[in-house]
Design a protein around this motif. Structure first.
Motif, mmCIF file in Angstrom:
data_model
loop_
_atom_site.group_PDB
_atom_site.id
_atom_site.type_symbol
_atom_site.label_atom_id
_atom_site.label_comp_id
_atom_site.label_asym_id
_atom_site.label_seq_id
_atom_site.Cartn_x
_atom_site.Cartn_y
_atom_site.Cartn_z
ATOM 1 N N ASP A 136 -8.103 3.976 -0.546
ATOM 2 C CA ASP A 136 -7.914 2.557 -0.246
ATOM 3 C C ASP A 136 -6.516 2.291 0.305
ATOM 4 O OD1 ASP A 136 -9.058 -0.012 -0.081
ATOM 5 O OD2 ASP A 136 -8.075 -0.607 -1.941
ATOM 6 N N ASN A 137 -5.522 2.930 -0.261
ATOM 7 C CA ASN A 137 -4.161 2.735 0.247
ATOM 8 C C ASN A 137 -3.984 3.341 1.637
ATOM 9 O OD1 ASN A 137 -2.895 1.205 -1.844
ATOM 10 N ND2 ASN A 137 -3.024 3.019 -3.117
ATOM 11 N N ALA A 142 0.808 -1.226 0.000
ATOM 12 C CA ALA A 142 0.000 0.000 0.000
ATOM 13 C C ALA A 142 0.838 1.271 0.000
ATOM 14 C CB ALA A 142 -0.959 -0.004 1.186
ATOM 15 N N ARG A 189 -5.552 0.987 4.059
ATOM 16 C CA ARG A 189 -4.713 -0.199 4.284
ATOM 17 C C ARG A 189 -3.525 0.120 5.181
ATOM 18 N NH1 ARG A 189 -3.014 -2.252 -1.111
ATOM 19 N NH2 ARG A 189 -1.909 -3.771 0.142
ATOM 20 N N THR A 191 -7.951 -2.839 7.694
ATOM 21 C CA THR A 191 -6.746 -2.640 6.883
ATOM 22 C C THR A 191 -6.536 -3.802 5.905
ATOM 23 O OG1 THR A 191 -5.361 -3.661 8.569
ATOM 24 C CG2 THR A 191 -5.596 -1.245 8.657
ATOM 25 N N GLU A 192 -7.485 -4.690 5.845
ATOM 26 C CA GLU A 192 -7.375 -5.845 4.934
ATOM 27 C C GLU A 192 -7.511 -5.408 3.478
ATOM 28 O OE1 GLU A 192 -6.685 -9.026 5.915
ATOM 29 O OE2 GLU A 192 -6.439 -8.096 7.893
ATOM 30 N N ALA A 193 -6.755 -6.049 2.621
ATOM 31 C CA ALA A 193 -6.874 -5.770 1.182
ATOM 32 C C ALA A 193 -8.267 -6.188 0.711
ATOM 33 C CB ALA A 193 -5.809 -6.528 0.404
ATOM 34 N N ARG A 194 -8.866 -5.387 -0.143
ATOM 35 C CA ARG A 194 -10.177 -5.711 -0.695
ATOM 36 C C ARG A 194 -10.025 -6.781 -1.769
ATOM 37 N NH1 ARG A 194 -12.449 -2.075 -3.878
ATOM 38 N NH2 ARG A 194 -10.480 -1.106 -4.353
#
Length: 166
Positions: free
Chosen positions: A107-108, A63, A111, A157-160
């Protein structure tokens, strides 16, 4: 590209690298895009910088590394004019770039655990969704903004699973 526009070899090279990355060669695509960045330079053509940085960010699963390129893409968009974008393709409007650019930054940041900053970019993206086309791409971005917004509120903080680097 419009029929009357000359071929933009840099945009063609960016597209080739993106295709390679989506076809299973992210390392090769990243190498090609980084080499193109050296040619473009950080003060080069804003469309080239924005496009390259936007696509390059998606090639980084980390990220923090992706965020660097997403911020570069957003900065380049601020220097981009509709006239320049439409010289490449008549349908392009710079305003339509912003929802995706803010989405990726949000999003980053999410994360990385920077939830307040992520929320600001989700809101900035949502404020510009009217510039998106009423098609599958526009719907995809609208859904992703909702998804990222929900993840921010959940402090996840999980990746989508639907993110480009997933």
């Amino acid at each position: 590209m419009t029929d009357t526009a000359p071929t933009d070899t840099t945009m063609a090279a960016i597209a080739e690298a993106v295709t390679a990355g989506r076809s299973g060669d992210p390392d090769g695509a990243r190498t090609r895009l980084l080499a193109l960045w050296e040619e473009i330079t950080p003060t080069g053509d804003a469309l080239h910088r924005c496009s390259l940085a936007h696509y390059l960010a998606d090639l980084y699963p980390d990220a923090a590394q992706a965020l660097i390129w997403d911020v570069r893409a957003l900065d380049a968009a601020a220097a981009l004019t509709d006239e320049r974008a439409q010289n490449h393709h008549a349908s392009l409007q710079v305003a339509g770039f912003y929802p995706s650019l803010h989405l990726n930054i949000a999003d980053n940041l999410r994360r990385l655990g920077s939830f307040d900053a992520a929320r600001e970019h989700v809101e900035a993206g949502r404020a510009r969704v009217d510039a998106l086309p009423d098609d599958e791409y526009g719907a995809l971005l609208r859904r992703a903004l909702v998804e990222v917004g929900e993840a921010v509120e959940q402090r996840s903080t999980e990746a989508r699973p639907t993110a480009p680097t997933a």
